[in-house]
Design a protein around this motif. Structure first.
Motif, PDB file in Angstrom:
ATOM      1  N   LEU A  52      13.192  63.605  44.233  1.00  0.00           N
ATOM      2  CA  LEU A  52      13.077  64.001  42.827  1.00  0.00           C
ATOM      3  C   LEU A  52      13.443  65.473  42.663  1.00  0.00           C
ATOM      4  O   LEU A  52      14.207  65.851  41.765  1.00  0.00           O
ATOM      5  CB  LEU A  52      11.644  63.760  42.342  1.00  0.00           C
ATOM      6  N   LYS A  53      12.911  66.305  43.543  1.00  0.00           N
ATOM      7  CA  LYS A  53      13.176  67.742  43.465  1.00  0.00           C
ATOM      8  C   LYS A  53      14.654  68.043  43.666  1.00  0.00           C
ATOM      9  O   LYS A  53      15.243  68.845  42.935  1.00  0.00           O
ATOM     10  CB  LYS A  53      12.330  68.470  44.513  1.00  0.00           C
ATOM     11  N   GLU A  54      15.277  67.408  44.648  1.00  0.00           N
ATOM     12  CA  GLU A  54      16.708  67.610  44.887  1.00  0.00           C
ATOM     13  C   GLU A  54      17.531  67.190  43.675  1.00  0.00           C
ATOM     14  O   GLU A  54      18.449  67.895  43.247  1.00  0.00           O
ATOM     15  CB  GLU A  54      17.156  66.800  46.107  1.00  0.00           C
ATOM     16  N   MET A  55      17.193  66.060  43.117  1.00  0.00           N
ATOM     17  CA  MET A  55      17.939  65.490  41.999  1.00  0.00           C
ATOM     18  C   MET A  55      17.852  66.383  40.766  1.00  0.00           C
ATOM     19  O   MET A  55      18.868  66.705  40.136  1.00  0.00           O
ATOM     20  CB  MET A  55      17.384  64.099  41.696  1.00  0.00           C
ATOM     21  N   LEU A  56      16.646  66.828  40.435  1.00  0.00           N
ATOM     22  CA  LEU A  56      16.462  67.617  39.223  1.00  0.00           C
ATOM     23  C   LEU A  56      16.953  69.052  39.384  1.00  0.00           C
ATOM     24  O   LEU A  56      17.460  69.648  38.421  1.00  0.00           O
ATOM     25  CB  LEU A  56      14.993  67.599  38.808  1.00  0.00           C
ATOM     26  N   ALA A  57      16.814  69.598  40.585  1.00  0.00           N
ATOM     27  CA  ALA A  57      17.355  70.937  40.825  1.00  0.00           C
ATOM     28  C   ALA A  57      18.869  70.921  40.654  1.00  0.00           C
ATOM     29  O   ALA A  57      19.462  71.849  40.085  1.00  0.00           O
ATOM     30  CB  ALA A  57      16.971  71.418  42.217  1.00  0.00           C
ATOM     31  N   ASN A  58      19.493  69.856  41.088  1.00  0.00           N
ATOM     32  CA  ASN A  58      20.940  69.711  40.926  1.00  0.00           C
ATOM     33  C   ASN A  58      21.328  69.565  39.454  1.00  0.00           C
ATOM     34  O   ASN A  58      22.429  69.938  39.044  1.00  0.00           O
ATOM     35  CB  ASN A  58      21.426  68.498  41.722  1.00  0.00           C
ATOM     36  N   ASN A  59      20.387  69.034  38.648  1.00  0.00           N
ATOM     37  CA  ASN A  59      20.621  68.884  37.202  1.00  0.00           C
ATOM     38  C   ASN A  59      20.324  70.167  36.423  1.00  0.00           C
ATOM     39  O   ASN A  59      20.498  70.201  35.207  1.00  0.00           O
ATOM     40  CB  ASN A  59      19.754  67.753  36.633  1.00  0.00           C
ATOM     41  N   GLY A  60      19.836  71.186  37.140  1.00  0.00           N
ATOM     42  CA  GLY A  60      19.549  72.454  36.472  1.00  0.00           C
ATOM     43  C   GLY A  60      18.185  72.549  35.824  1.00  0.00           C
ATOM     44  O   GLY A  60      17.945  73.423  34.995  1.00  0.00           O
ATOM     45  N   ILE A  61      17.254  71.658  36.188  1.00  0.00           N
ATOM     46  CA  ILE A  61      15.911  71.682  35.619  1.00  0.00           C
ATOM     47  C   ILE A  61      15.089  72.789  36.275  1.00  0.00           C
ATOM     48  O   ILE A  61      15.144  72.979  37.488  1.00  0.00           O
ATOM     49  CB  ILE A  61      15.216  70.318  35.815  1.00  0.00           C
ATOM     50  N   GLN A  62      14.300  73.504  35.484  1.00  0.00           N
ATOM     51  CA  GLN A  62      13.519  74.616  35.995  1.00  0.00           C
ATOM     52  C   GLN A  62      12.404  74.158  36.929  1.00  0.00           C
ATOM     53  O   GLN A  62      11.865  73.059  36.787  1.00  0.00           O
ATOM     54  CB  GLN A  62      12.938  75.420  34.825  1.00  0.00           C
ATOM     55  N   GLU A  63      12.035  75.022  37.858  1.00  0.00           N
ATOM     56  CA  GLU A  63      11.094  74.664  38.921  1.00  0.00           C
ATOM     57  C   GLU A  63       9.733  74.248  38.380  1.00  0.00           C
ATOM     58  O   GLU A  63       9.104  73.334  38.915  1.00  0.00           O
ATOM     59  CB  GLU A  63      10.936  75.832  39.893  1.00  0.00           C
ATOM     60  N   ASN A  64       9.248  74.920  37.341  1.00  0.00           N
ATOM     61  CA  ASN A  64       7.920  74.568  36.846  1.00  0.00           C
ATOM     62  C   ASN A  64       7.903  73.165  36.239  1.00  0.00           C
ATOM     63  O   ASN A  64       6.909  72.441  36.330  1.00  0.00           O
ATOM     64  CB  ASN A  64       7.425  75.603  35.828  1.00  0.00           C
ATOM     65  N   VAL A  65       9.008  72.765  35.624  1.00  0.00           N
ATOM     66  CA  VAL A  65       9.105  71.413  35.063  1.00  0.00           C
ATOM     67  C   VAL A  65       9.172  70.390  36.195  1.00  0.00           C
ATOM     68  O   VAL A  65       8.508  69.345  36.146  1.00  0.00           O
ATOM     69  CB  VAL A  65      10.338  71.289  34.148  1.00  0.00           C
ATOM     70  N   ILE A  66       9.959  70.687  37.207  1.00  0.00           N
ATOM     71  CA  ILE A  66      10.036  69.802  38.367  1.00  0.00           C
ATOM     72  C   ILE A  66       8.650  69.638  38.983  1.00  0.00           C
ATOM     73  O   ILE A  66       8.233  68.527  39.343  1.00  0.00           O
ATOM     74  CB  ILE A  66      11.024  70.352  39.410  1.00  0.00           C
ATOM     75  N   GLY A  67       7.916  70.745  39.074  1.00  0.00           N
ATOM     76  CA  GLY A  67       6.564  70.684  39.629  1.00  0.00           C
ATOM     77  C   GLY A  67       5.645  69.782  38.826  1.00  0.00           C
ATOM     78  O   GLY A  67       4.830  69.045  39.390  1.00  0.00           O
ATOM     79  N   GLN A  68       5.765  69.825  37.500  1.00  0.00           N
ATOM     80  CA  GLN A  68       4.943  68.950  36.655  1.00  0.00           C
ATOM     81  C   GLN A  68       5.287  67.483  36.875  1.00  0.00           C
ATOM     82  O   GLN A  68       4.403  66.622  36.904  1.00  0.00           O
ATOM     83  CB  GLN A  68       5.133  69.319  35.181  1.00  0.00           C
ATOM     84  N   LEU A  69       6.566  67.207  37.016  1.00  0.00           N
ATOM     85  CA  LEU A  69       6.984  65.818  37.244  1.00  0.00           C
ATOM     86  C   LEU A  69       6.559  65.351  38.632  1.00  0.00           C
ATOM     87  O   LEU A  69       6.129  64.200  38.802  1.00  0.00           O
ATOM     88  CB  LEU A  69       8.501  65.692  37.066  1.00  0.00           C
ATOM     89  N   GLU A  70       6.672  66.214  39.617  1.00  0.00           N
ATOM     90  CA  GLU A  70       6.171  65.871  40.952  1.00  0.00           C
ATOM     91  C   GLU A  70       4.679  65.562  40.886  1.00  0.00           C
ATOM     92  O   GLU A  70       4.180  64.653  41.575  1.00  0.00           O
ATOM     93  CB  GLU A  70       6.411  67.024  41.921  1.00  0.00           C
ATOM     94  N   GLY A  71       3.974  66.323  40.048  1.00  0.00           N
ATOM     95  CA  GLY A  71       2.539  66.139  39.931  1.00  0.00           C
ATOM     96  C   GLY A  71       2.144  64.763  39.432  1.00  0.00           C
ATOM     97  O   GLY A  71       1.096  64.233  39.815  1.00  0.00           O
ATOM     98  N   ILE A  72       2.977  64.170  38.570  1.00  0.00           N
ATOM     99  CA  ILE A  72       2.675  62.822  38.075  1.00  0.00           C
ATOM    100  C   ILE A  72       2.574  61.837  39.232  1.00  0.00           C
ATOM    101  O   ILE A  72       1.630  61.044  39.329  1.00  0.00           O
ATOM    102  CB  ILE A  72       3.754  62.372  37.072  1.00  0.00           C
TER     103      ILE A  72
END
Length: 282
Positions: free
Chosen positions: A186-206
């Motif tokens: 998930l982190k690799e995919m969203l980082a590649n899409n340009g999503i900010q780290e704090n948002v990625i962290g929230q999604l990981e948290g789910i």
């Protein structure tokens, strides 16, 4: 040049390729996971790498009305109104592999358990394992061997009713690789899409909270995998629209009890409210 998809994704691709190389001549390599866990994505890339040639990969999808006649062999009317035997998808692809033993071939079956597997596969369930022996097809009664250079890769959702009812004869022919939701991918995919780290962290948290609160059921009952976020390129409005157009419908359906993870996911998905203040608004 082979594309690098990131360490977590590459690790899964390598795992499937290795399983195919080690067990693909005796078993069906089955990728099992809930929807959105990257099974099809990984299987397709692994198949391409195994064959080194896209034309040596055949993809099909099983469904409830898929039959033995479509997959192995059936009867068809010819131009003169007579009846003739016609090879199905498997026999056609298997013959190509038999005629070209120097190359690897892959048959990729999506949604393996959507069909009546025992009926569709027929005698193939035995001879995919014992490839030195021939079997006689039902209609033409011709002897057929499963090619040593043909690998069968399949994907399926282990919570499908037909998957739950898999019999031991088929399970013995499967090499099952589990595909749970993966926060590293998930982190690799969203980082590649340009999503900010704090948002990625929230999604990981789910996913982390669902695993914590439902440890025994997380892997096979999570209503979606990390792949559901693959199209997200911005926090707003993408995550709100994803909720209203997809996730909400996976959790709550008319006349059916809400999914057991509903409260957990709702409490950890702030983008449900269109008024949610996103990072870009700060």
């Amino acid at each position: 040049m082979t594309k690098d998809y990131g360490n977590a994704t590459e690790s899964r691709i390598t795992e499937v390729v290795n399983a195919c190389q080690k067990y693909g001549s005796t078993s069906i390599i089955a990728l099992a996971g809930v929807p959105g866990t990257g099974k099809s994505f990984i299987a397709s890339i692994a198949a391409q790498r195994l064959t080194n040639e896209p034309l040596f990969v055949r993809e099909i999808q099983f469904h409830q009305s898929f039959s033995y006649e479509e997959f192995i062999e059936g009867l068809r009317l010819d131009a003169g109104g007579g009846v003739e035997t016609k090879p199905g998808i498997f026999l056609e692809w298997n013959q190509q592999a038999l005629d070209d033993p120097e190359n690897n071939y892959v048959l990729l079956i999506e949604e393996l358990t959507r069909a009546n597997i025992a009926s569709v596969l027929g005698e193939l369930m035995t001879y995919v394992e014992h490839r030195n022996r021939s079997f006689l097809t039902v209609y033409s009664r011709k002897p057929v061997k499963v090619a040593d250079n043909l690998t069968i890769i399949a994907t399926y959702n282990p919570t499908d009713r037909s998957a739950i009812e898999l019999d031991s004869a088929l399970l013995r022919r499967l090499r099952i690789i589990r595909f749970p939701p993966d926060t590293a991918q998930l982190k690799e995919m969203l980082a590649n899409n340009g999503i900010q780290e704090n948002v990625i962290g929230q999604l990981e948290g789910i996913f982390s909270v669902c695993r914590r609160d439902h440890p025994d059921d997380f892997e096979h009952l999570m209503p979606f995998g990390h792949g559901i976020f693959s199209s997200i390129t911005s926090e707003s409005p993408d995550l709100h629209e994803l909720w209203t157009e997809r996730i909400e419908h996976l959790l709550k359906r008319p006349l059916i009890e809400p999914h057991p993870f509903t409260t957990t996911i709702e409490n950890n998905y702030p983008w449900r409210d269109i008024q949610y203040k996103t990072t870009s608004d700060n």
